[in-house]
Design an enzyme around this catalytic site. Sequence first.
Site, mmCIF file in Angstrom:
data_model
loop_
_atom_site.group_PDB
_atom_site.id
_atom_site.type_symbol
_atom_site.label_atom_id
_atom_site.label_comp_id
_atom_site.label_asym_id
_atom_site.label_seq_id
_atom_site.Cartn_x
_atom_site.Cartn_y
_atom_site.Cartn_z
ATOM 1 N N GLU A 451 0.877 -1.184 0.000
ATOM 2 C CA GLU A 451 0.000 0.000 0.000
ATOM 3 C C GLU A 451 0.912 1.231 0.000
ATOM 4 O OE1 GLU A 451 -2.195 1.045 3.472
ATOM 5 O OE2 GLU A 451 -1.084 -0.252 4.823
ATOM 6 N N GLU A 460 3.762 8.720 -4.392
ATOM 7 C CA GLU A 460 4.645 8.371 -3.279
ATOM 8 C C GLU A 460 5.642 7.303 -3.715
ATOM 9 O OE1 GLU A 460 2.380 7.793 0.334
ATOM 10 O OE2 GLU A 460 1.462 9.779 0.167
#
Lengths: 651, 651
Positions: A451, A460
Amino acid sequence: MPLGERYGGDKSESRYCGIETEFDDDMPNLLSYNVHGGFDFVLATLMDPKYRPSLVDIDTSRSTALPFAGSDLVLSPSQWSSHVVGKISSWIDLDSEDEILRQDSEITLKQEIAWASHLSLQACILPTPKGSSCANYARCLNQILQNLGGMQLWLRIPMVKPEDGIEAGNPEYMREGDVDSWELWNSFRLLCEHHSQLSVAIDIWSSVPSAASVARWYGEPVRAAIINTNSFLTNAKGYPCLSKRHQRLITAFFDHSVQVVISGQPVHKVPVATSASNVDTQNEVGGWRHPLKAYLDYVAFLYQKMDPLPEQERFELGYRDYLQSPLQPLMDNLEAQTYEIFEKDTVKYSQYQRAVAKALVDRVPDEDASRVTTVLMVVGAGRGPLVRASLQAAEETERKLKVYAVEKNPNAVVTLHSLVKLEGWEQTVTIISSDMRDWDAPEKADILVSELLGSFGDNELSPECLDGAQRFLKEDGISIPSSYTSFIQPVTACKLYNDIKSHKDLVHFETPYVVKLHRVARLANTQPVFTFTHPEHSDKPSNQRYKKLQFDIPEDTGATLIHGFAGYFDATLYKDVHLGIEPSTATPNMFSWFPIFFPLRAPVYVKPGTPLEVHFWRCCGSTKVWYEWSVTAPSASPLHNTNGRSYWVGL
Amino acid sequence: MPLGERYGGDKSESRYCGIETEFDDDMPNLLSYNVHGGFDFVLATLMDPKYRPSLVDIDTSRSTALPFAGSDLVLSPSQWSSHVVGKISSWIDLDSEDEILRQDSEITLKQEIAWASHLSLQACILPTPKGSSCANYARCLNQILQNLGGMQLWLRIPMVKPEDGIEAGNPEYMREGDVDSWELWNSFRLLCEHHSQLSVAIDIWSSVPSAASVARWYGEPVRAAIINTNSFLTNAKGYPCLSKRHQRLITAFFDHSVQVVISGQPVHKVPVATSASNVDTQNEVGGWRHPLKAYLDYVAFLYQKMDPLPEQERFELGYRDYLQSPLQPLMDNLEAQTYEIFEKDTVKYSQYQRAVAKALVDRVPDEDASRVTTVLMVVGAGRGPLVRASLQAAEETERKLKVYAVEKNPNAVVTLHSLVKLEGWEQTVTIISSDMRDWDAPEKADILVSELLGSFGDNELSPECLDGAQRFLKEDGISIPSSYTSFIQPVTACKLYNDIKSHKDLVHFETPYVVKLHRVARLANTQPVFTFTHPEHSDKPSNQRYKKLQFDIPEDTGATLIHGFAGYFDATLYKDVHLGIEPSTATPNMFSWFPIFFPLRAPVYVKPGTPLEVHFWRCCGSTKVWYEWSVTAPSASPLHNTNGRSYWVGL
């Protein structure tokens, strides 16, 4: 008194309802009459409407005071500031062909605003520009705004858009050319450079323009909606009410902290109350009712009948339109508190559990379930929520599982160890304290669970991390997520633009922000930007991306001003199990991600029917990844964030 | 060798002529061949055109060098930098749909420019964008421009505008949509934020667009004009020549420091020289002529046959496009040097003399000439040139004159005294050392003469000064000048915009500059702005002014970018005697005033057929006077110089 309370501790400004009044030099009486009548504040004319500077005899002017409504002493400072919005003389016309009128207007405007500042009023309402031109009005106001203390100036703008067919809700505002009134506001605020103390009071007429056109205002600094009594319909019992379209509009305005102001004469003959029980003793002393009380009651009714704010929205109230820098989880280690918050997002982990369960069943047929052990690696295990979700999926599907939990943050690894001990997972779970890009795995995985997604999907650096981890995924192994896509849409977002502008530098205009978007106008449907798929089996894989997009803003919206782009993502975890925040497909009740906002250094004005062309790049260097973006139509903007000079994500 | 010399010490860059060459890895030979052939520099391809990064075997790439044309050692550093303009591979296409080609293009572009920087080339020429979209090309180039040392990048743009009907001058550049090529350049440079190292090399085809459309380029940073041999016609003797339209274009480019480059194969069979006398021994050793020598000769002929630069223009060469802050003669005292320069402007003073003479004759009939003495006051006498002009007018008309010379600068008063003594004017001229606004005159004047005008007429506060002096002018007295009007016109002025931008602040974008405009495109006729009349007999006189103007840029110009407004003035001295710099009525051979330039903070893009709406204000405070300005159509700009925050003239 406030219109009502939508939830415990409702602090919304829209609870307050005002009334527009005529000039009255007995200000204490004017105020007490209307406050006792149930209104929270008055729009009160400050200067005698008969006054014109050019009619004043210069010789006597030094010995006489300006004809203001009462001195500052007639009300207490808190009464002035809490209950009075100053109404600037409505006759002023700074763009008149008549030079005397123009000069009188300029002098009066400056005198009245100086007076209102002296009284410490919170706001003044400025009359609607009389013609379609407003440059001199804006010039004069912009001069005033440069030295204005804390007062807000509300420019009064009727909500009109010509294609919708103007009905004469208020002939006072009818003017030649019948322009889209948003254009008038837009010119005005561009001339005044989005000054943060310049906002809008909207006059709502008996006809409301199309939903798309109205929605533009949700991205603007609208402080008040003024409803004339003429705009009310009459219900079966003779009481005033509003059309469905008006109701939707007012409800939306309530939701955007806009205050309602009632204006005009009573035009409904309201039946006299027949029983004492529905007489509000405070407001109807001796049977007296304020002549506009029925309108106020109806507005209060609309306020109170709104859907209660869902728990998640209430939790997020404090985050609305508050700009945050995106996380840098690769360069920085998250804090325990941050893990704590994210782990509470049960919806997200149940989606992961569903995805892992489906993958386990696909990978191991029922007949092999007791024999075959699936190797699952959680890369970026944090404090273990995905380990738990995976183990629950295994239990649910009765598959045998061996888990490696890989985590680079040594602090989280401490928690992981105690979790494993606490839950008795020692036989199943191996904890690896390492960056997944460096780890030398002892065996290959069937399933890789991660995740690593940001609000914009890849922001990210999930692609770079998973590229590094792919070495230890079996050739036919499964990555959960298996793909993710970012999305953008153009928005009007005056508040965000002003917050960014207040930094007075380039860096903040070239940084994407994580933000709970609220006071924005979403001007077109989202479109996909970048997609990443895992595992990636291509020949010369690259995580650089370039996407050119064209947005067609619906024509009935009218002209618009684009302050930037709202960004979202959607991830396919496994097959039909997805997870995301893209508005049309968003996973309900998930709170881990707010949208992202990519600002534009200069807002882009888009005429109706003109396409908006946008370019996004994902650029990769040896130590960092960054985005660049630009607009090329209707006209070219500068390139934003060249070479990642203002914003980047460290590798 | 240079094309010629237009005047003593001609240093214009346009004297140099280049040649476009094909790839040749024997660079020394390529250079000497063309230099001996008479050309000053070569456009030389740097990289073998067969090279594609994606075709290189990654394993062997580390041991092999990139296929550049020779090493840096084959020419001396000064040869590289003086005689070679690097030509970037023409196959590159950064906006292709083909991702591999896009990536190859990006790698190659970066490699070649790095190589050219290593060689310290002065410039590289970049291939024309292949499609109508250029965002990725601009993004990549903008990244390069951020760290580029001193090299110039010339983006190659064909001079095409669709309405003019494209003739296939060079099918290589034909592309879909047939856009106005200026638009392509405009998008590119807006994306790159007017980077000062990004300029244009124009390809001139056999057809030249309309004069208005071509004129846009005079405000752009055009460095080279590339003429293909195909674009030449053939004269009666078989030699190449250019059409009249081409000649005008090339001559204008010469005047704007643009260098010509000859490109293509020889297509004219030039007759062999018949006599030794017209053989240039240096270039035609052993009878050898460069195959393109005839084209070069024709270009040199065009250069040499240009009208010689008038003396005034030569004097002003060093001032071209050089921004100066306007004088503040009221706050500051002028220096002797400044007086010296202005006094040399004989044309100006002879206009004043004519005006005074006419006024004297009007005021005193011939029969009263010997009896009546006219009282004339020169307000702002400086070192006396207007006193002299007035006395000469009196002599010429045989009128009796009494002169008061009022001057606030005590230093100039010293000069005035010695002038009066030297000329024996003691009986006629009284010197008053005082500010005209304070002086208590002993008698009233028949004629008030002043020269207080700035480039924009009222910008040196002539209105305020003359209002102060009007007290001592007779009711029926005459002011010379009797009125003056300012004018503006929108311009493209890339160079000025970049000079202002280099200060990186707001102040410089809100300051009008005095500047000898040269590299500008004047996009519409001037329009009058403010007019002042003296004496001013109105009731409540005000020197505040507001003017709204609409400019309609001729449609055949195409789209334009407005960097600001050129400003001028015209003054009526007396009746039909005027003085001014407004281009259509400018007084010839007068050099006291350069135009003024009002910049725009953000250049305004104007589509063909769209009006440009502009507002100018003259604002007056108690201690200062200033201008504010803004654009409201096609879209609104911010207001400039609010409250005179950046620029003002002190009272």
